[in-house]
Design an enzyme around this catalytic site. Structure first.
Site, mmCIF file in Angstrom:
data_model
loop_
_atom_site.group_PDB
_atom_site.id
_atom_site.type_symbol
_atom_site.label_atom_id
_atom_site.label_comp_id
_atom_site.label_asym_id
_atom_site.label_seq_id
_atom_site.Cartn_x
_atom_site.Cartn_y
_atom_site.Cartn_z
ATOM 1 C CE LYS A 80 70.590 70.981 24.248
ATOM 2 N NZ LYS A 80 71.210 69.651 23.969
ATOM 3 C CE1 TYR A 128 75.118 69.862 27.708
ATOM 4 C CE2 TYR A 128 75.650 71.802 26.410
ATOM 5 C CZ TYR A 128 74.739 70.853 26.837
ATOM 6 O OH TYR A 128 73.435 70.906 26.395
ATOM 7 C CG ASN A 153 69.287 67.219 21.848
ATOM 8 O OD1 ASN A 153 69.646 68.372 22.081
ATOM 9 N ND2 ASN A 153 69.630 66.198 22.614
ATOM 10 C CG HIS A 193 70.030 71.204 29.193
ATOM 11 N ND1 HIS A 193 70.961 70.185 29.246
ATOM 12 C CD2 HIS A 193 69.847 71.616 30.483
ATOM 13 C CE1 HIS A 193 71.339 70.005 30.510
ATOM 14 N NE2 HIS A 193 70.673 70.864 31.273
ATOM 15 C CD GLU A 228 72.254 71.460 34.401
ATOM 16 O OE1 GLU A 228 72.944 70.471 34.108
ATOM 17 O OE2 GLU A 228 71.036 71.545 34.102
HETATM 18 N N1 UDP Z 1 75.088 64.826 22.419
HETATM 19 C C1 UDP Z 1 75.691 64.629 21.176
HETATM 20 N N2 UDP Z 1 76.004 63.349 20.796
HETATM 21 C C2 UDP Z 1 75.740 62.263 21.573
HETATM 22 C C3 UDP Z 1 75.133 62.463 22.822
HETATM 23 C C4 UDP Z 1 74.821 63.746 23.208
HETATM 24 O O1 UDP Z 1 75.954 65.590 20.454
HETATM 25 O O2 UDP Z 1 76.042 61.132 21.170
HETATM 26 C C5 UDP Z 1 74.756 66.187 22.841
HETATM 27 C C6 UDP Z 1 73.252 66.462 22.792
HETATM 28 O O3 UDP Z 1 73.055 67.826 22.388
HETATM 29 C C7 UDP Z 1 72.844 66.229 24.233
HETATM 30 C C8 UDP Z 1 74.069 66.774 24.985
HETATM 31 O O4 UDP Z 1 75.176 66.380 24.181
HETATM 32 O O5 UDP Z 1 71.638 66.879 24.565
HETATM 33 C C9 UDP Z 1 74.247 66.270 26.388
HETATM 34 O O6 UDP Z 1 74.233 64.864 26.371
HETATM 35 P P1 UDP Z 1 73.446 64.030 27.472
HETATM 36 O O7 UDP Z 1 73.854 62.605 27.351
HETATM 37 O O8 UDP Z 1 73.604 64.690 28.806
HETATM 38 O O9 UDP Z 1 71.924 64.120 26.965
HETATM 39 P P2 UDP Z 1 70.667 64.950 27.562
HETATM 40 O O10 UDP Z 1 70.807 64.970 29.056
HETATM 41 O O11 UDP Z 1 70.721 66.325 26.946
HETATM 42 O O12 UDP Z 1 69.467 64.172 27.105
HETATM 43 MG MG MG Z 2 72.383 65.484 30.254
#
Ligand code: UDP
Ligand code: MG
Length: 140
Positions: A10, A50, A113, A116, A127
């Site tokens: 990212k 997203y 974070n 992805h 994806e």
């Molecule tokens: N995210 C965020 N706030 C939150 C949860 C998620 O900004 O409270 C962002 C974060 O970058 C995350 C992405 O949205 O990686 C997608 O969320 P998901 O729950 O799918 O998490 P992931 O699959 O990436 O672990």
């Molecule tokens: Mg996710």
């Protein structure tokens, strides 16, 4: 179980100079890289990618973050790839990520974070197809 997953290094990780270190973690974890490219996502790409999170309170901030700078998108191959990659990256929130995971070591916070990872074989296929043509994927 499927053999492919989709990853993104990212914008925070690229900006912080972690692209090479994370790429190395991918190889160390035993993934074959089927394709990789650097790009700066457009709003349309980030919103489309997203789309499942469109109704979440963090959606607009997430799109802004994902379009804030270059990222690296990757198609990865390994047996049981989706679960193996989720294990390698760790929990969404780096405060909850296990030791030696990519997010524990390189993420800043729950939004920025570092990486992805797809959450299912079905989404991995979607994806990968969102960012790569078939001709761009190595077939071994
Ligand atoms: N995210 C965020 N706030 C939150 C949860 C998620 O900004 O409270 C962002 C974060 O970058 C995350 C992405 O949205 O990686 C997608 O969320 P998901 O729950 O799918 O998490 P992931 O699959 O990436 O672990
Ligand atoms: Mg996710």
């Amino acid at each position: 179980m499927g053999t492919k997953t989709f990853a993104i290094i990212k914008p925070d990780a690229v900006k912080n100079g972690y692209t090479g270190k994370i790429y190395d973690r991918i190889l160390q974890a035993g993934f074959n890289i089927l394709s990789a490219k650097l790009l700066k996502m457009t709003n349309e790409q980030a919103e489309g990618f997203y789309n499942v999170h469109r109704e979440r309170p963090f959606f607009n901030d997430l799109v802004e973050f994902m379009t804030s700078g270059p990222c690296m998108v990757l198609a990865l191959e390994k047996s049981n790839a989706v679960a193996a990659w989720r294990e390698t990256i760790g929990a969404t929130n780096p405060d909850e990520a296990k030791e030696n995971t990519i997010r524990k070591d390189f993420a800043s916070n729950v939004q920025e974070n570092a990486v992805h990872g797809s959450d299912s074989d079905e989404n991995a296929e979607k994806e990968i197809a969102f960012f790569f043509t078939d001709a761009e994927l190595l077939t071994n």
